[in-house]
Every structure is written in structure tokens, then in C-alpha cells.
Design an enzyme around this catalytic site. Structure first.
Site, PDB file in Angstrom:
ATOM      1  N   GLY A  10       7.488  -4.254   6.677  1.00  0.00           N
ATOM      2  CA  GLY A  10       6.079  -4.312   7.051  1.00  0.00           C
ATOM      3  C   GLY A  10       5.234  -4.543   5.818  1.00  0.00           C
ATOM      4  N   TRP A  12       3.500  -2.452   3.852  1.00  0.00           N
ATOM      5  CA  TRP A  12       3.699  -1.534   2.733  1.00  0.00           C
ATOM      6  C   TRP A  12       5.120  -1.641   2.185  1.00  0.00           C
ATOM      7  CZ3 TRP A  12       2.505  -0.018  -1.490  1.00  0.00           C
ATOM      8  CH2 TRP A  12       2.650   1.262  -2.046  1.00  0.00           C
ATOM      9  N   GLY A  13       6.123  -1.786   3.057  1.00  0.00           N
ATOM     10  CA  GLY A  13       7.480  -1.976   2.552  1.00  0.00           C
ATOM     11  C   GLY A  13       7.584  -3.218   1.688  1.00  0.00           C
ATOM     12  N   ARG A  32      13.853  -5.910   9.991  1.00  0.00           N
ATOM     13  CA  ARG A  32      14.359  -5.744  11.359  1.00  0.00           C
ATOM     14  C   ARG A  32      14.573  -7.100  12.027  1.00  0.00           C
ATOM     15  NH1 ARG A  32      11.445  -5.500  15.984  1.00  0.00           N
ATOM     16  NH2 ARG A  32       9.507  -5.251  14.796  1.00  0.00           N
ATOM     17  N   ARG A  33      13.688  -8.059  11.738  1.00  0.00           N
ATOM     18  CA  ARG A  33      13.796  -9.381  12.350  1.00  0.00           C
ATOM     19  C   ARG A  33      14.452 -10.366  11.380  1.00  0.00           C
ATOM     20  NH1 ARG A  33       7.665 -10.128  14.396  1.00  0.00           N
ATOM     21  NH2 ARG A  33       7.288  -8.932  12.486  1.00  0.00           N
ATOM     22  N   LYS A 190      -4.535  12.518   6.560  1.00  0.00           N
ATOM     23  CA  LYS A 190      -5.632  11.597   6.228  1.00  0.00           C
ATOM     24  C   LYS A 190      -5.738  10.483   7.252  1.00  0.00           C
ATOM     25  CE  LYS A 190      -2.869   8.167   4.598  1.00  0.00           C
ATOM     26  NZ  LYS A 190      -2.911   6.706   4.766  1.00  0.00           N
ATOM     27  N   SER A 253      -7.737  -0.394   6.242  1.00  0.00           N
ATOM     28  CA  SER A 253      -7.030   0.734   6.847  1.00  0.00           C
ATOM     29  C   SER A 253      -6.839   0.514   8.346  1.00  0.00           C
ATOM     30  CB  SER A 253      -7.816   2.027   6.603  1.00  0.00           C
ATOM     31  OG  SER A 253      -7.396   3.052   7.496  1.00  0.00           O
ATOM     32  N   ASN A 255      -5.830   2.723  10.529  1.00  0.00           N
ATOM     33  CA  ASN A 255      -6.348   3.863  11.276  1.00  0.00           C
ATOM     34  C   ASN A 255      -7.864   3.777  11.423  1.00  0.00           C
ATOM     35  OD1 ASN A 255      -3.972   5.893  11.747  1.00  0.00           O
ATOM     36  ND2 ASN A 255      -3.699   5.112   9.678  1.00  0.00           N
TER      37      ASN A 255
END
Length: 331
Positions: A10, A12-13, A32-33, A190, A253, A255
Site C-alpha cells: 500500500g 505506507w508499505g 498481494r496483487r 490518533k 490523512s 481518516n
């Protein structure tokens, strides 16, 4: 450390794999893909998450056994609620003394375990082999080599120092800490407060409101962290205040973006669509954090409000009224 495996491609990875490579660490990233792994290895691009950012040469694979072979640093960069299932598939390929570094920020639904506890339970690794990384680390900014700092926490100082050296670059500055609990509680909570800030922003509320939410949110985080054994100083540092401010204030962000759509009157489905299929960890973690707080008799009204908005259908204006109508008390 001589070789790292980053499990999860993703945003961040991928950004952290770039950090490791830029720091001179040999790194293989698992995706994963298969098409993501192919693009990473052949084009040095992640077209799904960081499409416009060139990456250094990275070995990439769809095969976890290939990624993990010989790795003395295993970086776990999958969403918190899928960590257990993935680890169960991967644990047979992990080297016996490898350091396990969690990038996930959440509390597991049902068990109410922190990510380091999930890792130890699933793999059988001692706590001294499990480290966490947390701080104001928005993936896109770091992938663009914008200066940032972070915290690597592990009960084994030698391991945290080894991870520190493996990811230190001219733009990414890691500090070490032994307070794993504080770093994990700060990182998980957070996200929930960022949802609250997003909701407020979506309602058209201003900086006084956002500052109040961040400050009172920090009070909630400290109360829960201390109840679990965290050091208050950790939560006043990069893994607490630093991560909180970045996640609550930045349009990058997920979130905050998710919360903004809810504050504008959008549905949960619309909010999910606004994050382009990426996981807003706080949406699920708000419920597990709320349950953890109840277990330790810790008052977390903002977290409770976010849970009720996301999972019980509480209208946003009513949630705001409930918060403002609470009894008066000293700060």
C-alpha cells in the site's frame, strides 16, 4: 541489518520500502496483487497508491516465501484488522531470529490486542523481537523525500537501534524508545481523533474547534495509555502529539478525509469512496478502542462519539450537542 522484507505494498508499505532502499538496506516488497509486484520490480512504480512518484530499484514479489527468505527484518505493512490472518499464512517462512516491525496502527477487533501482541501471539516471537514504528509519517510526503521523524520502539534496545540504522536517511530521522505500549496507543487512537477532526471540518467548523478536538483527544489518548502502562512522555512526543497533529490536520490523512465526508452529510459508503479504497483504520478501531477504554474504566467521550456516528447511526449534529452538553469540570 542485512536484508528487509516489507509485507504490504500500500502507500505506507511502498514509501517505507523506499526509505529502506534509500538508507542502503537490501529490501524486497511483497504485494498481494501480482500486477502490483510486476510494476514495482519492472517499472519502479506503484500505479495504485503512489502513481506519480518514481521509486528506487526494488525487488518485488507476489510470493511471501520469496520475500521472507533470508530476511532479518520483517516489516508488517498490512491493515491492522487483517494482520492476524496474514501472519498465520506467513509465519512458517519467517527466519527464527528476525526482528518483526509493525507499521500497522490499530487495536484488534474482538481480542482488543495491540498489534505487537497480535504478532507475538501468532508467531510465538518473544516481545524483545517485536518492534513498532510510529510518528507523523504521511506516506506521500515521505515518498517525496520531505523531512520527517519517527519513533522505533522495542523492549530490546539493540534491535531498535538496528532498525533505526536500517531506515535512517537524509530526509527520514528515526528515534528509539522502549515504550512499545505508548507508541501503539498513540498510533491507534490518533486515527479516531482524526475522524472527529474531519467531521468537524466537514461541518464547516473552524480552527478553534479543531484545536479543541486535538487537545481533548490527546487527553483521552494519555488517559488510556497510562492505564495500559505507557509513559506520558511518549504521548507528548513524535508517536503521540506528532502523529496526532499530522493525521488530524492533513488532507492526505485517510481518516480525516473519511470524517470530512461524514461531516458534510455523506454516507459511510461515500466516505469510503473518498479514500479511494484505502483503509481508514480509525473506522474499525474506534469500536475496539472504545471497548478497551471501558475495560480499563477510562473515559473517552470523543472516541465514543465517533463510534456512535460510524456504527450506530448517530446524527453528527446530535453527537456534537452531546459532547458540548456534558457536565462542566476542571481540565
Amino acid at each position: 541489518m542485512t536484508r528487509a522484507a516489507v509485507l504490504g505494498a500500500g502507500s505506507w508499505g511502498t514509501a517505507f520500502a523506499k526509505v529502506l532502499a534509500d538508507a542502503g538496506t537490501e529490501v524486497t516488497i511483497w504485494a498481494r496483487r501480482p500486477e502490483v509486484a510486476t510494476a514495482l520490480s519492472s517499472e519502479h512504480r506503484n500505479h495504485f497508491y503512489l502513481p506519480d512518484i518514481p521509486l528506487p530499484p526494488l525487488a518485488a514479489t507476489h510470493d511471501p516465501a520469496e520475500a521472507l527468505a533470508g530476511a532479518d527484518l520483517v516489516v508488517l505493512a498490512v491493515p491492522s484488522q487483517s494482520l492476524r490472518a496474514n501472519l498465520a499464512d506467513w509465519r512458517g517462512f519467517i527466519e527464527p531470529d528476525a526482528t518483526l516491525l509493525s507499521l500497522a496502527k490499530g487495536i484488534e477487533t474482538g481480542t482488543l490486542l495491540r498489534m505487537s501482541e497480535v504478532i507475538a501471539e501468532v508467531t510465538g516471537a518473544g516481545a524483545d523481537r517485536v518492534a513498532v514504528l510510529s510518528g507523523p509519517n504521511l506516506a506521500r510526503e515521505i515518498a517525496l523525500c520531505q523531512p520527517a521523524a519517527t519513533v522505533v520502539a522495542c523492549t530490546d534496545t539493540a534491535r531498535s537501534v538496528a532498525v533505526q540504522h536500517a531506515c535512517a536517511t537524509g530526509y527520514f530521522r528515526p528515534y528509539t524508545n522502549t515504550d512499545v505500549i505508548g507508541c501503539e496507543i498513540g498510533g491507534a487512537c490518533k486515527n479516531v481523533i482524526a475522524l472527529a477532526c474531519g467531521i468537524a471540518s466537514g461541518m464547516g467548523l473552524g480552527d478553534n474547534t479543531l484545536a479543541s478536538i486535538i487537545t481533548r483527544g490527546l487527553a483521552e489518548i494519555i488517559r488510556l495509555g497510562v492505564a495500559l502502562g505507557a509513559e506520558p512522555a511518549t504521548l507528548a512526543g513524535l508517536a503521540g502529539v506528532g502523529d496526532l497533529v499530522a493525521t488530524c490536520a492533513s488532507p492526505l490523512s485517510r481518516n480525516r478525509t473519511f470524517g470530512r465526508v461524514l461531516g458534510e452529510g455523506g454516507s459511510m459508503a461515500a466516505a469510503q469512496a473518498a479514500t479511494h479504497g484505502q483503509v481508514a483504520e480509525g473506522v474499525k478501531s474506534c469500536s475496539s478502542i472504545r471497548a478497551l477504554a471501558a475495560k480499563y474504566a477510562v473515559e473517552m467521550p470523543l472516541t465514543d462519539a465517533v463510534h456512535r456516528i460510524c456504527h450506530e447511526g448517530l446524527p453528527v449534529p446530535e453527537a456534537v450537542g452531546n459532547l458540548l452538553g456534558r457536565r462542566m469540570k476542571p481540565e
